[in-house]
Design a protein around this motif. Structure first.
Motif, PDB file in Angstrom:
ATOM      1  N   GLU A  49      -6.819  -5.889   3.282  1.00  0.00           N
ATOM      2  CA  GLU A  49      -6.265  -5.400   4.352  1.00  0.00           C
ATOM      3  C   GLU A  49      -7.479  -5.751   5.467  1.00  0.00           C
ATOM      4  OE1 GLU A  49      -3.254  -1.996   5.963  1.00  0.00           O
ATOM      5  OE2 GLU A  49      -5.170  -1.303   5.121  1.00  0.00           O
ATOM      6  N   GLU A  50      -8.445  -5.109   5.263  1.00  0.00           N
ATOM      7  CA  GLU A  50      -9.608  -4.994   6.066  1.00  0.00           C
ATOM      8  C   GLU A  50     -10.161  -6.208   6.328  1.00  0.00           C
ATOM      9  OE1 GLU A  50     -10.718  -2.436   7.946  1.00  0.00           O
ATOM     10  OE2 GLU A  50      -9.111  -1.562   7.003  1.00  0.00           O
ATOM     11  N   LYS A 107       0.947  -1.361  -0.028  1.00  0.00           N
ATOM     12  CA  LYS A 107       0.025  -0.010  -0.099  1.00  0.00           C
ATOM     13  C   LYS A 107       0.984   1.213   0.033  1.00  0.00           C
ATOM     14  CE  LYS A 107      -3.749   0.536   2.157  1.00  0.00           C
ATOM     15  NZ  LYS A 107      -4.873   0.584   3.171  1.00  0.00           N
ATOM     16  N   ASN A 137      -7.233  -2.587  -0.132  1.00  0.00           N
ATOM     17  CA  ASN A 137      -7.857  -2.036   1.003  1.00  0.00           C
ATOM     18  C   ASN A 137      -8.764  -2.879   1.528  1.00  0.00           C
ATOM     19  OD1 ASN A 137      -6.672   0.614   1.219  1.00  0.00           O
ATOM     20  ND2 ASN A 137      -8.041   1.428  -0.489  1.00  0.00           N
ATOM     21  N   ASP A 161      -8.226  -0.671  -4.690  1.00  0.00           N
ATOM     22  CA  ASP A 161      -9.587  -0.931  -3.994  1.00  0.00           C
ATOM     23  C   ASP A 161      -9.123  -2.498  -3.287  1.00  0.00           C
ATOM     24  OD1 ASP A 161     -10.515   1.358  -4.674  1.00  0.00           O
ATOM     25  OD2 ASP A 161     -11.607   0.606  -6.057  1.00  0.00           O
TER      26      ASP A 161
END
Length: 437
Positions: A305-306, A288, A302, A299
């Motif tokens: 990662e979550e 990132k 992200n 996208d």
């Protein structure tokens, strides 16, 4: 000249004896005239009557078997489609409804030299991809058998290539476009294609190998939408290989397709636990910080990662332990020596007929890694200590003989933990612990 090294230009410079074919009634005078004219007026002729030329080409490939002529016609078709792949729609024209436009190319995959095989494969892939669609359904009679036949040849190239340097790349290139087809996915899995594909996943350096790696990863991404393929990916070294690729690749399209694959697999089975164990959260964080231009990649990073953060929260300590054992590479993580872990989770070892305990014993038989052997011996001794029937269960699984062999191991860490395991097995946990102290 080696037929594998023939170029399109060399083939198209040949003089084909069309008059001889006419005299033997293998082709008509119209065929001669149009085929000769096609060499010089390809665009004009196609615009005037493309389906007639398709019929002509298919007829020649069906009726004439002389290698030089077959190569010549394949070169013409290849030139026509490589310049504009949408021309493959001509093979599906209504006027050809009674013509099997797939058969000659499918047959030539197995019959010809490498030039013939390679061109037939590419042409067949173009024709298949150009099939007309009605809504979400693809129109095509007998197409399933054609796809299965093509997949069989592609898997054969992955297993034993017809050409030492071009067999695998051409197979991967075709699969990367054809695996969108449900029938192709099914046939590929049934033919054990996934087992042939996974070992090819490795970091690349040259431009040519980077393109091949991208197409290999693209195949894995397409397979990540198909449950039977996912089952194999979960039990192979797919995740480790993809992780190495994403750690060592700077090519954006390669990173993107691997990250999209991770995103697809994250909610499936044990993939999330594998990703955590492989240190993917740290890798994602590092990725990132780099300057990517692709919005889809940003996208996906992200979202991944979550998703990994949620997975870490939900992942119980036994899930992590189970995943480590199933991967077969053990290390001295804190849980191995934590009394609370063993007290709280020892009954979990009973799941699936003591599956995890059996895998630990298998590691003793198969691993060549001293650390994994030492930890496996220790964990078996821990099971004996904390499970009410631990000694009986381990004895029933014939663990004694396996552990005894390791007492003469050259590595002192292995012999120490093998001895502890034998002591607990023969004397019981209480007395073994006393002796160890």
């Amino acid at each position: 000249m080696d037929q594998a090294e023939l170029s399109i230009d060399q083939v198209l410079k040949r003089d084909i004896p069309w008059e001889t074919y006419m005299n033997t009634k293998l082709v008509s005078s119209f065929c001669i005239m149009t085929t000769q004219a096609f060499t010089y007026l390809v665009i004009i002729m196609l615009l005037q009557d493309g389906p007639a030329y398709v019929h002509l080409f298919v007829s020649i490939l069906r009726d004439i078997f002389k290698e030089e002529t077959v190569e010549y016609v394949l070169a013409l078709i290849y030139e026509m489609l490589s310049a504009n792949p949408t021309r493959a729609r001509l093979f599906h024209d209504e006027s050809l409804a009674n013509e099997d436009t797939y058969e000659p190319f499918l047959r030539l995959l197995w019959k010809g030299n490498w030039f013939i095989q390679e061109k037939s494969c590419k042409i067949l892939a173009w024709i298949i991809s150009a099939r007309p669609k009605a809504g979400n359904a693809v129109i095509g009679n007998g197409i399933d058998d054609v796809l299965k036949g093509l997949v069989e040849w592609l898997c054969a190239q992955l297993k034993q290539p017809s050409h030492p340097t071009r067999g695998v790349p051409i197979a991967i290139s075709c699969l990367s476009s054809l695996l969108k087809e449900p029938v192709v996915r099914s046939s590929f899995v049934q033919a054990d294609g996934v087992k042939l594909l996974v070992p090819l996943i490795s970091p690349a350096s040259t431009q040519q190998s980077i393109q091949l790696l991208y197409e290999i990863c693209l195949c894995v991404w397409l397979l990540s939408y198909y449950e039977p393929a996912i089952e194999y990916l979960a039990t192979s070294r797919t995740m480790q290989r993809l992780t190495e690729v994403v750690k060592n690749s700077t090519k954006e399209k390669v990173v993107r397709v691997v990250i999209l694959t991770f995103r697809n697999l994250l909610p499936k089975g044990t993939f999330g636990a594998q990703m955590v164990d492989l240190g993917l959260p740290h890798i994602i964080h590092s990725l990132k910080t780099q300057a990517w231009s692709d919005e889809d990649l940003l996208d996906a990073l992200n979202q991944l990662e979550e998703g990994l953060k949620d997975k870490i929260k939900k992942l119980s300590s036994f899930d992590k332990y189970k995943q480590e054992v199933l991967l077969g590479h053990l290390d001295w993580n804190p849980m191995h020596k934590e009394a609370n872990f063993w007290r709280e989770n020892v009954t979990c070892f009973e799941e699936n007929d003591f599956q995890i305990l059996r895998v630990l014993l298998t590691i003793l038989d198969t691993s060549s890694d001293p650390r994994s052997l030492a930890v496996a011996c220790f964990d078996i001794s821990q099971f004996i200590q904390y499970h009410a029937a631990g000694r009986v269960i381990v004895a029933d699984l014939k663990a004694k003989e396996r552990v005894m062999k390791l007492m003469n191991h050259e590595n002192t860490e292995v012999t120490k933990n093998a001895l502890l395991c034998i002591q607990r097995l023969l004397l019981g946990a209480k007395y073994a612990s006393f002796l160890q102290a």
